[in-house]
Design an enzyme around this catalytic site. Structure first.
Site, PDB file in Angstrom:
ATOM      1  N   ARG A  73      53.312  53.462 -36.287  1.00  0.00           N
ATOM      2  CA  ARG A  73      54.540  53.305 -37.019  1.00  0.00           C
ATOM      3  C   ARG A  73      55.095  54.647 -37.363  1.00  0.00           C
ATOM      4  O   ARG A  73      54.348  55.731 -37.723  1.00  0.00           O
ATOM      5  CB  ARG A  73      54.000  52.698 -38.534  1.00  0.00           C
ATOM      6  CG  ARG A  73      53.624  51.077 -38.301  1.00  0.00           C
ATOM      7  CD  ARG A  73      53.232  50.509 -39.707  1.00  0.00           C
ATOM      8  NE  ARG A  73      51.789  51.209 -40.324  1.00  0.00           N
ATOM      9  CZ  ARG A  73      51.507  52.183 -40.835  1.00  0.00           C
ATOM     10  NH1 ARG A  73      52.557  52.792 -41.459  1.00  0.00           N
ATOM     11  NH2 ARG A  73      50.192  52.337 -41.129  1.00  0.00           N
ATOM     12  N   TYR A 201      57.012  49.249 -31.020  1.00  0.00           N
ATOM     13  CA  TYR A 201      55.590  49.276 -31.458  1.00  0.00           C
ATOM     14  C   TYR A 201      55.665  48.167 -32.568  1.00  0.00           C
ATOM     15  O   TYR A 201      56.167  48.027 -33.607  1.00  0.00           O
ATOM     16  CB  TYR A 201      55.241  50.748 -32.026  1.00  0.00           C
ATOM     17  CG  TYR A 201      53.815  50.568 -32.819  1.00  0.00           C
ATOM     18  CD1 TYR A 201      52.711  50.449 -32.190  1.00  0.00           C
ATOM     19  CD2 TYR A 201      53.843  50.650 -34.081  1.00  0.00           C
ATOM     20  CE1 TYR A 201      51.334  50.157 -32.713  1.00  0.00           C
ATOM     21  CE2 TYR A 201      52.637  50.387 -34.868  1.00  0.00           C
ATOM     22  CZ  TYR A 201      51.339  50.325 -34.008  1.00  0.00           C
ATOM     23  OH  TYR A 201      50.377  49.893 -34.891  1.00  0.00           O
ATOM     24  N   LYS A 210      54.320  44.100 -41.628  1.00  0.00           N
ATOM     25  CA  LYS A 210      54.433  45.365 -42.467  1.00  0.00           C
ATOM     26  C   LYS A 210      55.861  45.129 -43.226  1.00  0.00           C
ATOM     27  O   LYS A 210      55.624  45.303 -44.488  1.00  0.00           O
ATOM     28  CB  LYS A 210      54.179  46.498 -41.796  1.00  0.00           C
ATOM     29  CG  LYS A 210      52.944  46.866 -41.249  1.00  0.00           C
ATOM     30  CD  LYS A 210      51.928  46.673 -42.012  1.00  0.00           C
ATOM     31  CE  LYS A 210      50.669  47.078 -41.202  1.00  0.00           C
ATOM     32  NZ  LYS A 210      49.247  46.977 -42.132  1.00  0.00           N
ATOM     33  N   HIS A 230      47.783  45.142 -49.375  1.00  0.00           N
ATOM     34  CA  HIS A 230      47.229  45.597 -47.805  1.00  0.00           C
ATOM     35  C   HIS A 230      45.829  45.302 -47.852  1.00  0.00           C
ATOM     36  O   HIS A 230      44.945  46.404 -48.024  1.00  0.00           O
ATOM     37  CB  HIS A 230      47.700  47.187 -47.676  1.00  0.00           C
ATOM     38  CG  HIS A 230      47.392  47.527 -46.236  1.00  0.00           C
ATOM     39  ND1 HIS A 230      47.384  48.790 -45.910  1.00  0.00           N
ATOM     40  CD2 HIS A 230      47.327  46.774 -45.111  1.00  0.00           C
ATOM     41  CE1 HIS A 230      47.026  49.159 -44.558  1.00  0.00           C
ATOM     42  NE2 HIS A 230      47.290  47.885 -44.091  1.00  0.00           N
ATOM     43  N   SER A 252      45.138  52.160 -43.286  1.00  0.00           N
ATOM     44  CA  SER A 252      45.145  51.644 -41.695  1.00  0.00           C
ATOM     45  C   SER A 252      43.980  52.415 -40.978  1.00  0.00           C
ATOM     46  O   SER A 252      43.470  53.567 -41.196  1.00  0.00           O
ATOM     47  CB  SER A 252      46.188  52.020 -41.061  1.00  0.00           C
ATOM     48  OG  SER A 252      47.653  51.382 -41.781  1.00  0.00           O
ATOM     49  N   ALA A 253      43.320  51.514 -40.080  1.00  0.00           N
ATOM     50  CA  ALA A 253      42.285  52.127 -39.197  1.00  0.00           C
ATOM     51  C   ALA A 253      41.088  52.515 -39.687  1.00  0.00           C
ATOM     52  O   ALA A 253      40.601  53.557 -39.740  1.00  0.00           O
ATOM     53  CB  ALA A 253      42.854  53.133 -38.255  1.00  0.00           C
ATOM     54  N   CYS A 254      40.686  51.980 -41.281  1.00  0.00           N
ATOM     55  CA  CYS A 254      39.335  52.085 -41.735  1.00  0.00           C
ATOM     56  C   CYS A 254      38.484  51.170 -41.589  1.00  0.00           C
ATOM     57  O   CYS A 254      37.478  51.080 -42.496  1.00  0.00           O
ATOM     58  CB  CYS A 254      39.645  52.558 -43.308  1.00  0.00           C
ATOM     59  SG  CYS A 254      40.637  54.255 -43.837  1.00  0.00           S
ATOM     60  N   ASP A 281      44.420  41.953 -42.819  1.00  0.00           N
ATOM     61  CA  ASP A 281      45.227  42.887 -43.049  1.00  0.00           C
ATOM     62  C   ASP A 281      46.065  42.855 -44.345  1.00  0.00           C
ATOM     63  O   ASP A 281      46.263  43.784 -44.930  1.00  0.00           O
ATOM     64  CB  ASP A 281      46.244  43.221 -42.048  1.00  0.00           C
ATOM     65  CG  ASP A 281      46.832  44.484 -41.856  1.00  0.00           C
ATOM     66  OD1 ASP A 281      46.388  45.432 -42.250  1.00  0.00           O
ATOM     67  OD2 ASP A 281      48.136  44.605 -41.438  1.00  0.00           O
ATOM     68  N   ARG A 379      46.275  48.206 -29.251  1.00  0.00           N
ATOM     69  CA  ARG A 379      45.894  47.178 -30.079  1.00  0.00           C
ATOM     70  C   ARG A 379      45.609  46.082 -29.250  1.00  0.00           C
ATOM     71  O   ARG A 379      46.176  45.577 -28.157  1.00  0.00           O
ATOM     72  CB  ARG A 379      47.191  46.968 -30.892  1.00  0.00           C
ATOM     73  CG  ARG A 379      47.534  47.993 -31.785  1.00  0.00           C
ATOM     74  CD  ARG A 379      46.922  47.918 -33.281  1.00  0.00           C
ATOM     75  NE  ARG A 379      47.203  48.941 -33.940  1.00  0.00           N
ATOM     76  CZ  ARG A 379      47.077  49.002 -35.344  1.00  0.00           C
ATOM     77  NH1 ARG A 379      46.787  47.942 -35.864  1.00  0.00           N
ATOM     78  NH2 ARG A 379      47.288  49.979 -36.170  1.00  0.00           N
ATOM     79  N   ARG A 411      38.320  56.342 -46.004  1.00  0.00           N
ATOM     80  CA  ARG A 411      37.582  57.258 -45.146  1.00  0.00           C
ATOM     81  C   ARG A 411      37.498  58.539 -45.669  1.00  0.00           C
ATOM     82  O   ARG A 411      38.220  59.605 -45.626  1.00  0.00           O
ATOM     83  CB  ARG A 411      38.361  57.230 -43.859  1.00  0.00           C
ATOM     84  CG  ARG A 411      37.476  57.897 -42.598  1.00  0.00           C
ATOM     85  CD  ARG A 411      38.369  57.973 -41.398  1.00  0.00           C
ATOM     86  NE  ARG A 411      38.512  56.466 -40.711  1.00  0.00           N
ATOM     87  CZ  ARG A 411      37.589  55.984 -39.872  1.00  0.00           C
ATOM     88  NH1 ARG A 411      36.605  56.845 -39.626  1.00  0.00           N
ATOM     89  NH2 ARG A 411      37.813  54.947 -39.571  1.00  0.00           N
ATOM     90  N   ASP A 506      25.780  46.117 -42.136  1.00  0.00           N
ATOM     91  CA  ASP A 506      25.147  46.556 -43.366  1.00  0.00           C
ATOM     92  C   ASP A 506      25.903  46.748 -44.527  1.00  0.00           C
ATOM     93  O   ASP A 506      25.341  46.585 -45.601  1.00  0.00           O
ATOM     94  CB  ASP A 506      24.301  47.919 -43.002  1.00  0.00           C
ATOM     95  CG  ASP A 506      23.096  47.798 -42.143  1.00  0.00           C
ATOM     96  OD1 ASP A 506      22.219  46.901 -42.512  1.00  0.00           O
ATOM     97  OD2 ASP A 506      23.099  48.027 -40.951  1.00  0.00           O
ATOM     98  N   ASN A 507      27.077  46.558 -44.449  1.00  0.00           N
ATOM     99  CA  ASN A 507      27.986  46.658 -45.574  1.00  0.00           C
ATOM    100  C   ASN A 507      27.720  45.350 -46.358  1.00  0.00           C
ATOM    101  O   ASN A 507      28.138  45.554 -47.461  1.00  0.00           O
ATOM    102  CB  ASN A 507      29.476  46.709 -45.149  1.00  0.00           C
ATOM    103  CG  ASN A 507      29.785  48.176 -44.448  1.00  0.00           C
ATOM    104  OD1 ASN A 507      28.984  49.111 -44.657  1.00  0.00           O
ATOM    105  ND2 ASN A 507      30.751  48.165 -43.697  1.00  0.00           N
TER     106      ASN A 507
HETATM  107  C1  OXD Z   1      48.355  49.132 -40.052  1.00  0.00           C
HETATM  108  C2  OXD Z   1      48.262  48.024 -39.357  1.00  0.00           C
HETATM  109  O1  OXD Z   1      48.887  50.170 -39.330  1.00  0.00           O
HETATM  110  O2  OXD Z   1      47.562  47.157 -39.848  1.00  0.00           O
HETATM  111  O3  OXD Z   1      47.840  49.241 -41.204  1.00  0.00           O
HETATM  112  O4  OXD Z   1      48.596  47.801 -38.252  1.00  0.00           O
HETATM  113 MN    MN Z   2      47.291  47.487 -41.814  1.00  0.00          MN
END
Ligand code: OXD
Ligand code: MN
Length: 602
Positions: A73, A201, A210, A230, A252-254, A281, A379, A411, A506-507
């Site tokens: 993005r 993208y 989004k 989100h 994102s990506a966490c 998401d 992705r 993170r 384990d979460n």
């Molecule tokens: C992001 C996604 O970038 O979910 O948050 O793709």
């Molecule tokens: Mn996202």
């Protein structure tokens, strides 16, 4: 413009006007059928837009590569275009609507010449639910059509639901020439319109995701009294059949997808939990007749990050993507399969990397850095129905699911304990406003830098975030019973940089405590930031965690916390008179609680 599919005059006029602007050779209305899908796949394979993968090993799977400068993005090219700048707020890029339309019109002019304009009617949420919203995306990309087909409910049934007068979000997209200098992602909340040009993208072009389901929907939610967040949604079912739902916001990506597809760890297997993946998401949430918060996942598929996804980290995702999946920007292997870093320990002896170049394991670039086979933000797009923890009854429910707890995460290598609970909803809003995370590959820009990302919505809030905080506070006041609000951090490290907590399955141990707290079942320890588990409250059966590590996971060091306050105060100060008084007071109260701790120590 006559059309046998719809008599929605506004829709027909808009399609006509956009076609006059973009001048496509033809217009195709998508019906969402299987035969249409096959035809589009074959056409895209013919032009090279898609590569057919090995159909024996990966039935229904295709491969796509974006332009190398179009892999994430582009937040710096993303705008909220409201009449008044203050309505977009200090954290969004803003452009006046007339200027934005004019700039983009220049880029859209003739952009679809020689191409087809596809008309994609889609619904975010089950068709006919009070939660749901309809959009129509016009695009010159078959990749977009095929992705939207997975990510949304799409086709004729949506046009039928729209009728002749229904409201819809007008979404216009053209790849144009994929030039980053001629790229704009524009949102016009006051016109319920999105214009995206110059990108291919996903996050910039699958406009239901989004752009509609977060930026436009958050604005609509503020106006109409609901929330677009989100957040993942996950259900935890006990052997007695009772299911409780948790919604979680993470930048994102966490690991939202991993958490949404959690598999109970060995040590907790005997408890017989079953996990349901509701969404990974986005959550749309409304107050139900019972005064509780109810949520749906408006999407119909996953657009998930691949690197780091493998049988050990996310076995359910690996099951989900076995068929009917589109892989973007990974490596293409000679046998027509795909590979990415973290898939397994068996990289192909040679492959074509995400840029289209020859690749071999161990390759280094001219600076001696490893050459990656897959882009870090590569992705998969896969139907949610293929996930082993998918529950069709939940997914198609027009009422959604009741949310027992909300969790915020990020993170963070230090500072934030494994889990803590806010004192109440209002304090939970304050805690959500402090979410910060190290920048990841999902955004264009410097990686690793910590940035404040309130409620993980910084890039996605379609209006002034000061008003957004106020909306959260007001939603809380309207609820008869509010979910409890927690903050988690799976990513805390020791001095040697080693993760202190195993994470992944384990979460569930942490989620168990969160639900116990929500159900009023366990006591907790009060600290200056909120409540943390009492020693022995977390079920650590089967986990070899030494007591020192556990202590470190819950360490709350004023010497570490207090220096971070200034950045948060400065961040919140940007909102000026829009910042709710409650948050100002919460800042002061927290400072006082820490001062008291220091005083007691001396
Ligand atoms: C992001 C996604 O970038 O979910 O948050 O793709
Ligand atoms: Mn996202």
């Amino acid at each position: 413009m006559k059309n046998e599919r719809t008599n929605h005059a506004e829709l027909l006029n808009w399609v006509k006007a956009m076609a006059e602007l973009c001048t496509p050779d033809r217009i195709v209305w998508c019906d969402g059928s299987e035969s249409e899908k096959k035809r589009l796949e074959q056409e895209a394979v013919g032009t090279g837009e898609l590569v057919e993968l090995n159909q024996e090993k990966m039935p229904g799977c295709f491969y796509h590569r974006t332009a190398v400068n179009d892999v994430a993005r582009t937040e710096h090219l993303t705008y909220i275009c409201t009449s008044k700048q203050e309505d977009a707020g200090p954290t969004n890029n803003w452009m006046a609507p007339e200027e934005a339309y004019e700039k983009a019109r220049q880029l859209f002019k003739g952009a679809m010449k020689g191409r087809t304009m596809y008309v994609i009617p889609f619904s975010m949420g089950p068709i006919g639910s009070v939660f749901s919203k309809i959009g129509v995306e016009l695009t010159d990309s078959i990749y977009v059509v095929l992705n939207m087909r997975i990510m949304t409910r799409m086709g004729t049934a949506v046009l039928e639901a729209l009728g002749s007068k229904g409201e819809f979000t007008k979404c216009l997209h053209s790849k144009a020439d994929l030039d980053i200098y001629r790229r704009l992602i524009l949102h016009f909340p006051e016109d319920n319109t999105i214009w995206s040009v110059g990108s291919g993208y996903g996050g910039n072009v699958l406009l239901g995701k989004k752009c509609l389901a977060l930026r436009i929907a958050s604005y609509l939610g503020m106006k109409e009294g609901w929330m677009a967040e989100h957040m993942l949604i996950l259900g935890i079912e006990k052997p007695n059949g009772e299911i409780q739902y948790v919604a979680g916001a993470f930048p994102s990506a966490c690991g939202k997808t991993n958490l949404a597809m959690l598999v109970p760890p060995e040590g907790l297997k005997h408890k017989g939990y079953r996990i349901w993946t509701v969404g990974d998401d986005i959550a749309w949430m409304r107050i139900g007749k019972d005064g509780r918060l109810w949520a749906i996942n408006p999407e119909n598929g996953f657009f998930g990050v691949l690197p780091g996804t493998g049988p050990a980290t996310n076995p359910l995702a690996m099951e989900t993507i076995k068929e009917n999946t589109i892989f973007t920007n990974v490596a293409l292997c000679p046998d027509g399969t795909v590979w990415w870093e973290g898939k397994d320990d068996n990289p192909p002896a040679e492959a074509i990397d995400w840029k289209g170049d020859k690749w071999q394991p161990g390759m280094k670039d001219k600076d001696g850095k490893p050459v990656l086979a897959a882009h870090p933000n590569s992705r998969f797009t896969a139907p949610i129905s293929q996930c082993p923890s998918f529950n069709p009854k939940i997914h198609e429910s027009t009422e959604g699911v009741p949310i027992s707890a909300i969790i915020f995460g990020g993170r963070r290598a230090g500072l934030v304990p494994l889990v803590y609970e806010s004192f109440n909803w209002r304090h939970g809003v304050f805690v959500g406003s402090q979410i910060a995370s190290e920048r990841t590959a999902a955004q264009f820009g410097k990686q690793g830098e910590v940035r404040l990302d309130p409620m993980a919505m910084l890039p996605f809030c379609g209006y002034n975030m000061g008003d957004y905080f106020k909306h959260w506070l007001e939603m809380g006041k309207r609820m008869k019973s509010q979910p409890k609000v927690f903050r988690v951090n799976w990513f805390r490290r020791d001095q040697n940089g080693k993760f202190l907590w195993p994470g992944f399955g384990d979460n569930l141990r942490v989620l168990e405590w969160i639900l116990d707290r929500s159900n009023g079942k366990v006591d907790a320890v009060e600290t200056p930031i909120g409540y943390i588990p009492k020693p022995n409250s977390l079920d650590l059966t089967g986990l070899n965690l030494n007591p020192e590590t556990l202590k470190e996971l819950f360490d709350i060091d004023p010497g570490e916390w207090m220096p971070t306050f200034l950045a948060e105060e400065e961040f919140l100060a940007q909102f000026g008179s829009k910042l709710p008084q409650e948050l100002r007071e919460d800042l002061e109260d927290r400072e006082k609680r820490f001062q008291a701790v220091l005083k007691n120590k001396h």
